[in-house]
Design an enzyme around this catalytic site. Structure first.
Site, PDB file in Angstrom:
ATOM      1  N   ALA A  69      46.218  46.567  39.653  1.00 20.45           N
ATOM      2  CA  ALA A  69      45.944  45.201  39.192  1.00 20.45           C
ATOM      3  C   ALA A  69      44.702  44.667  39.895  1.00 20.45           C
ATOM      4  O   ALA A  69      44.418  45.033  41.043  1.00 20.45           O
ATOM      5  CB  ALA A  69      47.133  44.283  39.462  1.00 20.45           C
ATOM      6  N   ASP A  70      43.980  43.804  39.188  1.00 18.41           N
ATOM      7  CA  ASP A  70      42.836  43.136  39.803  1.00 18.41           C
ATOM      8  C   ASP A  70      42.733  41.725  39.250  1.00 18.41           C
ATOM      9  O   ASP A  70      42.899  41.508  38.046  1.00 18.41           O
ATOM     10  CB  ASP A  70      41.533  43.889  39.541  1.00 18.41           C
ATOM     11  CG  ASP A  70      40.397  43.335  40.383  1.00 18.41           C
ATOM     12  OD1 ASP A  70      40.313  43.710  41.571  1.00 18.41           O
ATOM     13  OD2 ASP A  70      39.617  42.521  39.872  1.00 18.41           O
ATOM     14  N   THR A  71      42.457  40.785  40.150  1.00 19.30           N
ATOM     15  CA  THR A  71      42.371  39.378  39.783  1.00 19.30           C
ATOM     16  C   THR A  71      40.980  38.840  40.077  1.00 19.30           C
ATOM     17  O   THR A  71      40.425  39.101  41.151  1.00 19.30           O
ATOM     18  CB  THR A  71      43.415  38.549  40.560  1.00 19.30           C
ATOM     19  OG1 THR A  71      44.727  39.041  40.257  1.00 19.30           O
ATOM     20  CG2 THR A  71      43.344  37.074  40.180  1.00 19.30           C
ATOM     21  N   GLY A 106      43.867  41.725  35.325  1.00 21.44           N
ATOM     22  CA  GLY A 106      44.075  42.922  34.525  1.00 21.44           C
ATOM     23  C   GLY A 106      45.135  43.783  35.190  1.00 21.44           C
ATOM     24  O   GLY A 106      45.186  43.875  36.424  1.00 21.44           O
TER      25      GLY A 106
END
Length: 224
Positions: A69-71, A106
């Site tokens: 995940a990446d924010t 994502g």
């Protein structure tokens, strides 16, 4: 099958535990930078995939589900990731103060070594409160925002930087449980516990109204 979280974030691991999911944790060493002309959603999903694939390569063929995940924070045409130093953290928080931005995460669930993947992107509108200069300096001195996109933590009880939001609360924490739950279900790995009360897998999120009553008021004004 084993599940590996491609992140050392204690917040993401704790959110998984709320769904009864125990996982291994492994850091993904990748370059986390947006590309020219890339939309925030594209950046977040690309980096989530890169993290999952980096961990998959380290397994050397061992089977596992990997959750990356990446924010990022999207403010107008700019994308704000984690600040590189205290000066940039201050710039981010001054820029965001009293204004609305979007938090985009994502998520990629990757089956190694087969390469099968399930992906999703979540976006939440966030309005920051007009915190004072002294509040800002006190928060910066704590160092709490240095490992977070946009240089702030929505859940920080002392700074409480957010005035209202529209959408998924856990997305702003950094891990949209609604999307993660859906991806696991699609992969045939339904979590042992249901989503926390107020969260969602399909439909409207309720956690924003529980934690930020002004979010409900803002929606009512928008539809009246």
């Amino acid at each position: 099958m084993r599940l590996i979280l491609a992140s050392i974030s204690p917040r993401r691991r704790e959110l998984l535990r709320q769904c009864g999911i125990d996982c291994e944790v492994q850091s993904a060493d990748i370059e986390e930078a947006p590309r020219d002309g890339e939309a925030p959603e594209e950046t977040a999903l690309r980096l989530a995939r890169d993290k999952a694939n980096a961990v998959a390569r380290s397994l050397k063929g061992s089977p596992a589900w990997i959750l990356g995940a990446d924010t990022v924070v999207a403010d107008g045409s700019g994308v704000l990731g984690k600040p590189r130093d205290g000066k940039q953290a201050r710039e981010y928080l001054v820029r965001l103060r009293g204004r609305e931005h979007r938090v985009v995460t994502g998520v990629c669930l990757l089956l190694a070594p087969a390469g099968k993947e399930f992906t999703a992107v979540e976006s939440t509108a966030v309005r920051m409160r007009n915190y004072s200069p002294s509040e800002l300096e006190e928060y910066l001195s704590s160092g709490d925002g240095m490992d977070k996109a946009g240089a702030y933590a929505i859940q920080n009880p002392a700074f409480h930087p957010v005035e209202s939001l529209g959408g998924c609360y856990t997305n702003v924490v950094g891990f949209p449980l609604c999307r993660v739950y859906d991806l696991l279900e699609r992969a045939g790995e339904t979590p042992p516990l249901p989503l926390p009360e107020g969260c969602r897998s399909r439909g409207a999120c309720g956690l924003d109204e529980q934690k930020f009553p002004r979010s409900r008021q803002a929606r009512r004004r928008a539809t009246s």
